[in-house]
Design a protein around this motif. Sequence first.
Motif, PDB file in Angstrom:
ATOM      1  N   SER A 200      39.006  43.228  39.408  1.00  0.00           N
ATOM      2  CA  SER A 200      37.743  43.812  39.572  1.00  0.00           C
ATOM      3  C   SER A 200      37.180  42.900  38.494  1.00  0.00           C
ATOM      4  O   SER A 200      35.412  43.107  39.007  1.00  0.00           O
ATOM      5  N   ALA A 201      37.266  41.641  37.761  1.00  0.00           N
ATOM      6  CA  ALA A 201      36.493  40.768  36.956  1.00  0.00           C
ATOM      7  C   ALA A 201      35.183  39.571  37.610  1.00  0.00           C
ATOM      8  O   ALA A 201      35.097  39.395  38.944  1.00  0.00           O
ATOM      9  N   SER A 202      34.202  40.087  37.118  1.00  0.00           N
ATOM     10  CA  SER A 202      32.498  39.549  37.572  1.00  0.00           C
ATOM     11  C   SER A 202      32.898  37.947  37.277  1.00  0.00           C
ATOM     12  O   SER A 202      34.024  37.190  36.822  1.00  0.00           O
ATOM     13  N   LEU A 203      32.249  36.836  38.267  1.00  0.00           N
ATOM     14  CA  LEU A 203      32.743  35.638  38.149  1.00  0.00           C
ATOM     15  C   LEU A 203      32.088  35.434  36.208  1.00  0.00           C
ATOM     16  O   LEU A 203      32.386  33.963  35.687  1.00  0.00           O
ATOM     17  N   LYS A 205      32.645  37.184  34.072  1.00  0.00           N
ATOM     18  CA  LYS A 205      33.911  37.473  33.133  1.00  0.00           C
ATOM     19  C   LYS A 205      34.591  36.725  32.717  1.00  0.00           C
ATOM     20  O   LYS A 205      35.182  36.170  32.248  1.00  0.00           O
ATOM     21  N   TYR A 206      34.986  35.657  34.696  1.00  0.00           N
ATOM     22  CA  TYR A 206      35.785  34.414  34.341  1.00  0.00           C
ATOM     23  C   TYR A 206      35.282  33.850  33.417  1.00  0.00           C
ATOM     24  O   TYR A 206      36.135  32.586  32.797  1.00  0.00           O
ATOM     25  N   LEU A 207      33.736  32.914  33.632  1.00  0.00           N
ATOM     26  CA  LEU A 207      33.156  32.429  32.850  1.00  0.00           C
ATOM     27  C   LEU A 207      33.592  32.115  31.578  1.00  0.00           C
ATOM     28  O   LEU A 207      33.808  31.020  30.840  1.00  0.00           O
ATOM     29  N   TYR A 208      33.494  33.243  30.728  1.00  0.00           N
ATOM     30  CA  TYR A 208      33.609  33.514  29.351  1.00  0.00           C
ATOM     31  C   TYR A 208      34.695  33.449  29.038  1.00  0.00           C
ATOM     32  O   TYR A 208      35.206  33.457  27.722  1.00  0.00           O
ATOM     33  N   THR A 209      35.474  33.892  29.739  1.00  0.00           N
ATOM     34  CA  THR A 209      36.952  33.618  29.231  1.00  0.00           C
ATOM     35  C   THR A 209      37.747  32.204  29.190  1.00  0.00           C
ATOM     36  O   THR A 209      38.030  31.945  27.927  1.00  0.00           O
ATOM     37  N   THR A 210      37.381  31.725  30.086  1.00  0.00           N
ATOM     38  CA  THR A 210      37.474  30.307  29.833  1.00  0.00           C
ATOM     39  C   THR A 210      37.093  29.806  29.166  1.00  0.00           C
ATOM     40  O   THR A 210      37.443  28.726  28.509  1.00  0.00           O
ATOM     41  N   LEU A 211      35.655  30.256  28.337  1.00  0.00           N
ATOM     42  CA  LEU A 211      34.905  29.091  27.615  1.00  0.00           C
ATOM     43  C   LEU A 211      35.712  29.769  26.208  1.00  0.00           C
ATOM     44  O   LEU A 211      35.551  29.394  25.297  1.00  0.00           O
ATOM     45  N   PHE A 212      36.183  31.332  26.013  1.00  0.00           N
ATOM     46  CA  PHE A 212      36.333  31.477  24.683  1.00  0.00           C
ATOM     47  C   PHE A 212      37.975  30.964  24.538  1.00  0.00           C
ATOM     48  O   PHE A 212      37.931  30.543  23.370  1.00  0.00           O
ATOM     49  N   LEU A 213      38.759  30.594  25.350  1.00  0.00           N
ATOM     50  CA  LEU A 213      40.146  30.269  25.890  1.00  0.00           C
ATOM     51  C   LEU A 213      40.032  28.776  25.565  1.00  0.00           C
ATOM     52  O   LEU A 213      40.828  27.893  24.401  1.00  0.00           O
ATOM     53  N   LEU A 214      38.942  27.784  25.858  1.00  0.00           N
ATOM     54  CA  LEU A 214      38.897  26.320  25.172  1.00  0.00           C
ATOM     55  C   LEU A 214      38.261  26.412  24.141  1.00  0.00           C
ATOM     56  O   LEU A 214      38.806  25.370  23.125  1.00  0.00           O
ATOM     57  N   SER A 215      37.351  27.504  23.631  1.00  0.00           N
ATOM     58  CA  SER A 215      36.586  26.524  22.028  1.00  0.00           C
ATOM     59  C   SER A 215      37.833  27.761  21.387  1.00  0.00           C
ATOM     60  O   SER A 215      37.866  26.916  19.916  1.00  0.00           O
ATOM     61  N   GLY A 271      36.768  31.195  43.259  1.00  0.00           N
ATOM     62  CA  GLY A 271      36.828  31.350  44.613  1.00  0.00           C
ATOM     63  C   GLY A 271      36.425  32.875  45.019  1.00  0.00           C
ATOM     64  O   GLY A 271      36.361  33.002  45.853  1.00  0.00           O
ATOM     65  N   LEU A 272      37.117  33.991  44.108  1.00  0.00           N
ATOM     66  CA  LEU A 272      36.409  34.791  44.456  1.00  0.00           C
ATOM     67  C   LEU A 272      35.381  35.347  44.152  1.00  0.00           C
ATOM     68  O   LEU A 272      35.641  36.533  44.510  1.00  0.00           O
ATOM     69  N   HIS A 273      34.558  35.184  43.833  1.00  0.00           N
ATOM     70  CA  HIS A 273      33.306  35.105  44.160  1.00  0.00           C
ATOM     71  C   HIS A 273      32.339  33.833  44.859  1.00  0.00           C
ATOM     72  O   HIS A 273      31.461  33.926  45.332  1.00  0.00           O
TER      73      HIS A 273
END
Length: 351
Positions: A200-203, A205-215, A271-273
């Motif tokens: 049920s993660a929001s868009l 949260k997906y964006l922040y997770t992607t940026l955190f892992l990349l950073s 895609g999910l959002h």
Amino acid sequence: MDLFHSWGVELVVHLQTQYGQYENCFSLASTVADLHATFFCFFPVWFHLRRDVGVQLIWVATIGDWLNLVLKWVLFGERPYWWVHETRFYNIGPAQAPALKQFPITCETGPGSPSGHAMGAAGVWYVMVTTLLSVAAERSPPLLYRFLQVALWSLLGLVVLLVCMSRVFMAAHFPHQVISGVIIGIIVAEIFSRVRWIYSASLKKYLYTTLFLLSFAVGFYVLLNALGVDLLWTLERAQKWCVRAEWVHLDSTPFASLLRNMGTLFGLGLGLHSPLYTERKRSTSATFRDGCMVGSLLLLQCLDGLTFSSKNQILFYLLSFSKSATAIFITTALLPGALHWAFLGRIKKNA
């Protein structure tokens, strides 16, 4: 450690000598174990059969591979195909450096420990097997369920064993690297089997997770570089000791893997959002589901044929990110949305 590595090389030589006729089988096992097969084959099927399993597959694969990247930068694992040339172990005493065969998929450019193929295969297949067992537990009588338990766990063990043997056979990994990869992969999959918020993660949260892992990965790389740690030493060795220069691919470098995985995770959130996915949820027929599944597989095979020049590394990484995000977006939203409108238009026309 050299003695430990030498035992691993002996196993490589044994496999290449005794099981050389199974080269194609081992090559296929490595190909199936690559996360590319998860994103372009397994995910489209599972997502349209059981959405949550598809989501779990992406999280296990991307987070597992990100963890694999960080561990490789920390553990500095050697690879057999270059270690036999770089070590002084065989210069001491009568021992001669073994001649290891190389193959088109041997010359990986990142550190070797833990094995990403073994880790990915163990995690992804663990998710699929436990899912099938949970379905069987609901629908099968006890005797049949016990039989399926034995059969599916045996299948998982066989797949993992073949992948591990293939990576050692190809001289891409030492035995301890594939074993550690399997253990870590199963741990990651088990952790995500208990995590519920990913469904049920929001868009955001997906964006922040992607940026955190990349950073985090880039920051960790910069930190190690500032401390004088050369993280590109493996690329130099791959280019130096690979028997054919064209077998050294930029898409096997750590940053290429990182950008592909981050693109995949971001594409899933996108895609999910998407409004297209919202429309897709209104169509629940088996025909629609099967059409989405088959159509996604066909489109992704076409997309997979799109390759990029590695002359400009930054552009190559950006295009790899975009391609990965597009692949998941096609499966989750674009194709289902298009088919929904096509079905809706036909229904209105018939009415």
